[in-house]
Motif scaffolding. Structure first.
Motif, PDB file in Angstrom:
ATOM      1  N   HIS A 124     -36.506  73.532  11.945  1.00 32.58           N
ATOM      2  CA  HIS A 124     -37.874  73.778  11.554  1.00 32.58           C
ATOM      3  C   HIS A 124     -38.841  74.302  12.674  1.00 32.58           C
ATOM      4  CE1 HIS A 124     -40.667  73.391   8.167  1.00 32.58           C
ATOM      5  NE2 HIS A 124     -41.566  72.974   9.060  1.00 32.58           N
ATOM      6  N   VAL A 125     -38.605  73.592  13.658  1.00 31.10           N
ATOM      7  CA  VAL A 125     -39.220  74.040  15.111  1.00 31.10           C
ATOM      8  C   VAL A 125     -38.826  75.469  15.441  1.00 31.10           C
ATOM      9  CG1 VAL A 125     -39.956  73.840  17.462  1.00 31.10           C
ATOM     10  CG2 VAL A 125     -39.872  71.868  15.846  1.00 31.10           C
ATOM     11  N   ALA A 126     -37.517  75.714  15.795  1.00 31.05           N
ATOM     12  CA  ALA A 126     -36.916  76.893  15.842  1.00 31.05           C
ATOM     13  C   ALA A 126     -37.618  78.265  15.026  1.00 31.05           C
ATOM     14  CB  ALA A 126     -35.487  77.179  16.015  1.00 31.05           C
ATOM     15  N   PHE A 127     -37.669  77.855  13.889  1.00 30.38           N
ATOM     16  CA  PHE A 127     -37.738  78.795  12.796  1.00 30.38           C
ATOM     17  C   PHE A 127     -39.436  79.279  12.908  1.00 30.38           C
ATOM     18  CE2 PHE A 127     -39.613  80.608   8.986  1.00 30.38           C
ATOM     19  CZ  PHE A 127     -38.694  81.237   8.560  1.00 30.38           C
ATOM     20  N   HIS A 128     -40.192  78.296  12.988  1.00 30.92           N
ATOM     21  CA  HIS A 128     -41.693  78.513  13.189  1.00 30.92           C
ATOM     22  C   HIS A 128     -41.855  79.116  14.429  1.00 30.92           C
ATOM     23  CE1 HIS A 128     -41.925  76.377   9.503  1.00 30.92           C
ATOM     24  NE2 HIS A 128     -43.033  76.355   9.266  1.00 30.92           N
ATOM     25  N   ALA A 129     -41.022  78.969  15.666  1.00 30.37           N
ATOM     26  CA  ALA A 129     -41.586  79.475  16.764  1.00 30.37           C
ATOM     27  C   ALA A 129     -41.197  81.025  16.946  1.00 30.37           C
ATOM     28  CB  ALA A 129     -40.828  78.939  18.127  1.00 30.37           C
TER      29      ALA A 129
ATOM     30  N   ILE B 290     -37.391  78.087  23.342  1.00 31.61           N
ATOM     31  CA  ILE B 290     -37.344  77.250  21.909  1.00 31.61           C
ATOM     32  C   ILE B 290     -36.356  76.308  22.042  1.00 31.61           C
ATOM     33  CG2 ILE B 290     -36.515  77.739  19.756  1.00 31.61           C
ATOM     34  CD1 ILE B 290     -37.690  80.463  19.958  1.00 31.61           C
ATOM     35  N   PRO B 291     -35.626  76.194  22.839  1.00 29.29           N
ATOM     36  CA  PRO B 291     -34.421  74.910  22.757  1.00 29.29           C
ATOM     37  C   PRO B 291     -35.141  73.697  23.641  1.00 29.29           C
ATOM     38  CG  PRO B 291     -33.071  76.826  23.489  1.00 29.29           C
ATOM     39  CD  PRO B 291     -34.524  77.304  23.289  1.00 29.29           C
TER      40      PRO B 291
ATOM     41  N   GLN C 262     -31.595  62.724  24.456  1.00 22.99           N
ATOM     42  CA  GLN C 262     -30.482  62.816  25.520  1.00 22.99           C
ATOM     43  C   GLN C 262     -29.547  61.859  25.121  1.00 22.99           C
ATOM     44  OE1 GLN C 262     -32.716  61.726  28.837  1.00 22.99           O
ATOM     45  NE2 GLN C 262     -32.510  59.403  28.442  1.00 22.99           N
ATOM     46  N   ASP C 263     -29.736  60.984  24.152  1.00 21.80           N
ATOM     47  CA  ASP C 263     -28.607  60.207  23.548  1.00 21.80           C
ATOM     48  C   ASP C 263     -27.872  60.629  22.562  1.00 21.80           C
ATOM     49  OD1 ASP C 263     -29.817  57.881  25.304  1.00 21.80           O
ATOM     50  OD2 ASP C 263     -31.277  57.437  23.859  1.00 21.80           O
ATOM     51  N   LEU C 264     -28.151  61.788  22.104  1.00 21.04           N
ATOM     52  CA  LEU C 264     -27.552  62.303  20.706  1.00 21.04           C
ATOM     53  C   LEU C 264     -27.126  63.741  20.928  1.00 21.04           C
ATOM     54  CD1 LEU C 264     -30.424  61.535  18.561  1.00 21.04           C
ATOM     55  CD2 LEU C 264     -28.576  60.037  18.648  1.00 21.04           C
ATOM     56  N   ASN C 265     -26.262  64.134  20.082  1.00 17.10           N
ATOM     57  CA  ASN C 265     -25.839  65.478  20.455  1.00 17.10           C
ATOM     58  C   ASN C 265     -27.001  66.668  19.493  1.00 17.10           C
ATOM     59  OD1 ASN C 265     -23.392  65.154  21.509  1.00 17.10           O
ATOM     60  ND2 ASN C 265     -22.513  64.217  19.440  1.00 17.10           N
ATOM     61  N   MET C 266     -27.429  67.574  20.262  1.00 16.47           N
ATOM     62  CA  MET C 266     -28.169  68.536  19.497  1.00 16.47           C
ATOM     63  C   MET C 266     -27.656  70.055  19.189  1.00 16.47           C
ATOM     64  SD  MET C 266     -31.673  68.400  20.013  1.00 16.47           S
ATOM     65  CE  MET C 266     -32.485  69.781  20.360  1.00 16.47           C
ATOM     66  N   PRO C 267     -28.068  70.630  18.346  1.00 19.27           N
ATOM     67  CA  PRO C 267     -27.381  71.548  17.562  1.00 19.27           C
ATOM     68  C   PRO C 267     -27.306  72.711  18.860  1.00 19.27           C
ATOM     69  CG  PRO C 267     -29.173  70.748  16.196  1.00 19.27           C
ATOM     70  CD  PRO C 267     -29.376  70.048  17.537  1.00 19.27           C
ATOM     71  N   ASP C 268     -26.106  73.488  18.882  1.00 20.68           N
ATOM     72  CA  ASP C 268     -26.048  74.640  19.665  1.00 20.68           C
ATOM     73  C   ASP C 268     -27.176  75.464  19.448  1.00 20.68           C
ATOM     74  OD1 ASP C 268     -24.757  77.528  20.024  1.00 20.68           O
ATOM     75  OD2 ASP C 268     -23.868  76.060  21.352  1.00 20.68           O
ATOM     76  N   SER C 269     -27.786  75.657  20.581  1.00 26.08           N
ATOM     77  CA  SER C 269     -28.923  76.582  20.627  1.00 26.08           C
ATOM     78  C   SER C 269     -28.789  77.906  20.057  1.00 26.08           C
ATOM     79  CB  SER C 269     -29.858  76.574  21.986  1.00 26.08           C
ATOM     80  OG  SER C 269     -29.006  76.874  23.022  1.00 26.08           O
ATOM     81  N   GLU C 270     -27.817  78.598  20.622  1.00 25.72           N
ATOM     82  CA  GLU C 270     -27.368  79.992  20.334  1.00 25.72           C
ATOM     83  C   GLU C 270     -27.104  80.062  18.616  1.00 25.72           C
ATOM     84  OE1 GLU C 270     -24.478  81.713  22.655  1.00 25.72           O
ATOM     85  OE2 GLU C 270     -25.546  81.634  24.469  1.00 25.72           O
ATOM     86  N   LEU C 271     -26.447  79.204  18.337  1.00 27.11           N
ATOM     87  CA  LEU C 271     -25.944  79.213  16.736  1.00 27.11           C
ATOM     88  C   LEU C 271     -27.373  79.023  15.890  1.00 27.11           C
ATOM     89  CD1 LEU C 271     -22.746  77.168  16.182  1.00 27.11           C
ATOM     90  CD2 LEU C 271     -23.040  79.671  15.644  1.00 27.11           C
ATOM     91  N   LEU C 272     -27.989  78.020  16.697  1.00 27.49           N
ATOM     92  CA  LEU C 272     -29.329  77.710  16.000  1.00 27.49           C
ATOM     93  C   LEU C 272     -30.330  79.123  15.747  1.00 27.49           C
ATOM     94  CD1 LEU C 272     -31.460  75.524  14.673  1.00 27.49           C
ATOM     95  CD2 LEU C 272     -32.098  75.164  17.133  1.00 27.49           C
ATOM     96  N   LEU C 273     -30.622  79.624  16.906  1.00 26.44           N
ATOM     97  CA  LEU C 273     -31.431  80.740  16.777  1.00 26.44           C
ATOM     98  C   LEU C 273     -30.687  81.894  15.780  1.00 26.44           C
ATOM     99  CD1 LEU C 273     -32.433  80.994  20.639  1.00 26.44           C
ATOM    100  CD2 LEU C 273     -33.750  80.193  18.750  1.00 26.44           C
ATOM    101  N   GLU C 274     -29.442  81.794  16.025  1.00 20.63           N
ATOM    102  CA  GLU C 274     -28.781  83.141  15.056  1.00 20.63           C
ATOM    103  C   GLU C 274     -29.178  82.679  13.497  1.00 20.63           C
ATOM    104  OE1 GLU C 274     -24.385  84.013  13.926  1.00 20.63           O
ATOM    105  OE2 GLU C 274     -24.707  83.793  16.076  1.00 20.63           O
TER     106      GLU C 274
END
Length: 247
Positions: free
Chosen positions: A113-118, A196-197, A223-235
């Motif tokens: 949601h954040v990446a899309f709006h940014a 954005i990441p 930092q305790d969790l796995n974040m989505p891959d930023s390149e895939l997310l932006l794509e």
């Protein structure tokens, strides 16, 4: 002189196919230009403050030629809002596909949601604020997409409460999280302090905090969790109709 057994008609067919391909490419470019012009104008002036001639002028298309792509200004708004919601739905589904943990799912949803709006601020503002101008079946169709998207958020929050990972904040939590992230379209700048990441990570922490996310009594952070891959997310959230260079 070299000879060939290729019939002359074959060469003519090839020429016609190339011509058709070229026309289709021009048609796609024109359609994108119209949608980008509409996004820019709707986000600047609002739907009701924008005329069909304004869109045609900004896009560099004759008004008569616009009707090949859309029968009305309303149809253009529907197309813009539908593409926004389809991208959010598809991006969320792809990002959540292999994630089961409620806290990681919430962080992933917030990142989408954040990446899309940014990345797509003008199209996002049109979908968020001009949606009310749609009527009839057009509005109902887009509303179904919005409901499906918000249902994923609601299901994620309920699952977190059910597993003891989140505090039960009621339906207001979903609304607060979405509204908080939607505001990114109004103030985020690519040349600002955060990329954005990094922005997604900050919002992920705020989402976890709002929900009181914990593991065995210890508050969770991104930092305790796995974040989505930023390149895939932006794509996944890239929207072709977003006007990136202005008009």
């Amino acid at each position: 002189m070299a000879t060939t057994n290729q019939p002359s008609g074959h060469r003519n067919n090839g020429g016609r196919m190339k011509a058709k391909t070229s026309r289709r490419a021009r048609s796609v470019r024109t359609e994108m230009q119209l949608f980008r012009a509409a996004c820019w104008l709707f986000s600047e002036r609002g739907f009701h403050g924008t005329g069909i001639r304004d869109i045609a002028e900004i896009a560099g298309v004759a008004v008569s030629g616009m009707y090949y792509y859309a029968s009305s200004k309303d149809e253009i708004l529907e197309a813009v809002t539908r593409r926004v919601m389809e991208t959010l739905v598809a991006g969320s589904e792809a990002t959540l596909r292999d994630i089961d943990d409620p806290a990681e799912r919430l962080v992933a949803l917030m990142a989408v949601h954040v990446a899309f709006h940014a990345r797509n601020p003008r199209a996002a503002k049109v979908a968020d604020h001009e949606f009310q101008a749609l009527t009839g079946e057009a509005r109902e169709g887009v509303q179904r997409l919005r409901d499906a998207y918000e249902a994923v958020w609601a299901d994620t929050l309920r699952a977190g409460v059910r597993h003891g990972v989140f505090q039960d904040r009621g339906n207001v939590a979903r609304l607060a999280l979405l509204q908080m992230a939607t505001g990114v379209a109004h103030w985020y700048r690519a040349d600002g302090a955060l990329d954005i990441p990094q922005l997604c990570e900050r919002f992920g922490d705020m989402a976890l905090s709002l929900m009181g996310a914990n593991h065995e009594g210890r508050l969770l952070k991104v930092q305790d969790l796995n974040m989505p891959d930023s390149e895939l997310l932006l794509e996944r959230i890239e929207l072709s109709i977003e006007p990136r260079d202005g008009f």
